[in-house]
Scaffold this motif. Structure first.
Motif, PDB file in Angstrom:
ATOM      1  N   GLU A  99      99.982  34.629 -37.350  1.00  0.00           N
ATOM      2  CA  GLU A  99      99.251  35.887 -37.541  1.00  0.00           C
ATOM      3  C   GLU A  99     100.181  37.082 -37.379  1.00  0.00           C
ATOM      4  O   GLU A  99     100.196  37.998 -38.225  1.00  0.00           O
ATOM      5  N   LYS A 100     100.977  37.078 -36.312  1.00  0.00           N
ATOM      6  CA  LYS A 100     101.914  38.181 -36.082  1.00  0.00           C
ATOM      7  C   LYS A 100     102.953  38.239 -37.190  1.00  0.00           C
ATOM      8  O   LYS A 100     103.273  39.322 -37.704  1.00  0.00           O
ATOM      9  N   LEU A 101     103.474  37.064 -37.570  1.00  0.00           N
ATOM     10  CA  LEU A 101     104.522  37.019 -38.586  1.00  0.00           C
ATOM     11  C   LEU A 101     104.030  37.582 -39.914  1.00  0.00           C
ATOM     12  O   LEU A 101     104.691  38.427 -40.531  1.00  0.00           O
ATOM     13  N   PHE A 102     102.854  37.146 -40.363  1.00  0.00           N
ATOM     14  CA  PHE A 102     102.369  37.582 -41.672  1.00  0.00           C
ATOM     15  C   PHE A 102     101.934  39.042 -41.666  1.00  0.00           C
ATOM     16  O   PHE A 102     101.992  39.708 -42.707  1.00  0.00           O
ATOM     17  N   TYR A 103     101.528  39.544 -40.500  1.00  0.00           N
ATOM     18  CA  TYR A 103     101.230  40.979 -40.414  1.00  0.00           C
ATOM     19  C   TYR A 103     102.525  41.784 -40.573  1.00  0.00           C
ATOM     20  O   TYR A 103     102.576  42.751 -41.349  1.00  0.00           O
ATOM     21  N   MET A 104     103.580  41.368 -39.862  1.00  0.00           N
ATOM     22  CA  MET A 104     104.862  42.068 -39.974  1.00  0.00           C
ATOM     23  C   MET A 104     105.444  41.934 -41.382  1.00  0.00           C
ATOM     24  O   MET A 104     106.040  42.881 -41.911  1.00  0.00           O
ATOM     25  N   PHE A 105     105.262  40.762 -41.965  1.00  0.00           N
ATOM     26  CA  PHE A 105     105.736  40.507 -43.329  1.00  0.00           C
ATOM     27  C   PHE A 105     105.071  41.502 -44.293  1.00  0.00           C
ATOM     28  O   PHE A 105     105.730  42.150 -45.116  1.00  0.00           O
TER      29      PHE A 105
END
Length: 264
Positions: free
Chosen positions: A66-72
């Motif tokens: 979740e964090k990764l795809f938000y930052m992406f």
């Protein structure tokens, strides 16, 4: 002292670049993940993207996803890659409907499509798509903190479509396709009843009707003159002191004169 500070900055930058290069070449996804977060936090979104692109498939379904795809998604947005950002935010909102970031992601996804909307003279496919996305957002989040901004964007996009439709109708008049011009102006007034171009549209509809009548064969002239006369009355009914009034009155006088030959 200044030399020491400059040297320290160079050391930090070199170390950061070195860590980034190592992460790019590393086979460990955790190393890449940690480096991508560091790049993101430092605002080095272009570098973060390269790492996100490498590890995103491996993190699907994991706690950090979740964090990764938000930052992406944000990295694409910050670097103005709006097609990719729009897709990523939309995918994020769909994949994490319970996330505290879902409302923001849904809004930014729609906003990305509005950023792709071209100038009014070009094809407006992306404008129509942006309006659909924004309307869906407004319907789904009627109390959103982003609602005011969404409504402003919707208004701007609709004004662009309005301008596009008006210019298309006017172009028919310019190229002397007066039949098509009348139809286009009727459609324009129907589609945009509150338009700021209404006075102009009514005049150019009248102008088109007048020129079509004046260039008609005798058998069709009387009917077309009366159509033009009706268009004149629509204009002055809408705005008695129209900026086109003097010109329109001269045209009406010619219409009245031509109609007299049919009453003999």
């Amino acid at each position: 002292m200044k030399k020491i500070v400059s040297l320290l900055i160079l050391v930090v930058l070199f170390t950061s670049c070195s860590e980034y290069q190592k992460a790019l070449k590393s086979e460990e996804i955790t190393v890449k993940y940690d480096a991508s977060v560091k790049m993101y936090d430092k605002g080095r979104y272009d570098k973060a993207i390269r790492l996100f692109e490498q590890i995103a498939p491996s993190y699907k379904g994991k706690p950090q996803a979740e964090k990764l795809f938000y930052m992406f998604s944000q990295s694409y947005y910050k670097t103005k890659q709006y097609y990719l950002a729009g897709y990523q935010f939309e995918s994020f909102a769909s994949s994490y409907p319970k996330s505290e970031k879902v409302e923001e992601a849904a809004f930014l996804s729609a906003k990305c499509y509005s950023k792709l909307s071209p100038v009014y003279s070009l094809d407006q496919k992306d404008t129509d798509k942006a309006l659909d996305k924004l309307q869906n957002f407004i319907d789904e989040y009627p109390n959103s903190t982003y609602l005011a901004e969404a409504n402003v964007i919707v208004k701007e996009l609709r004004i662009k479509l309005e301008k596009k439709a008006f210019e298309i109708a006017k172009q028919y008049n310019t190229i002397a396709d007066y039949k098509s011009a009348q139809i286009a102006f009727d459609n324009f007034i129907s589609d945009f009843p509150g338009t700021t171009y209404k006075e102009d549209a009514l005049f150019y509809k009248f102008d088109s009707a007048y020129k079509l009548a004046e260039n008609s064969v005798v058998q069709k002239m009387e009917e077309r003159l009366n159509v033009a006369k009706s268009a004149y009355h629509s204009l002055v009914k809408f705005k008695a002191d129209s900026k086109y009034k003097t010109q329109a009155d001269d045209m009406l006088a010619k219409i009245e004169k031509d109609l007299k030959q049919f009453s003999k």
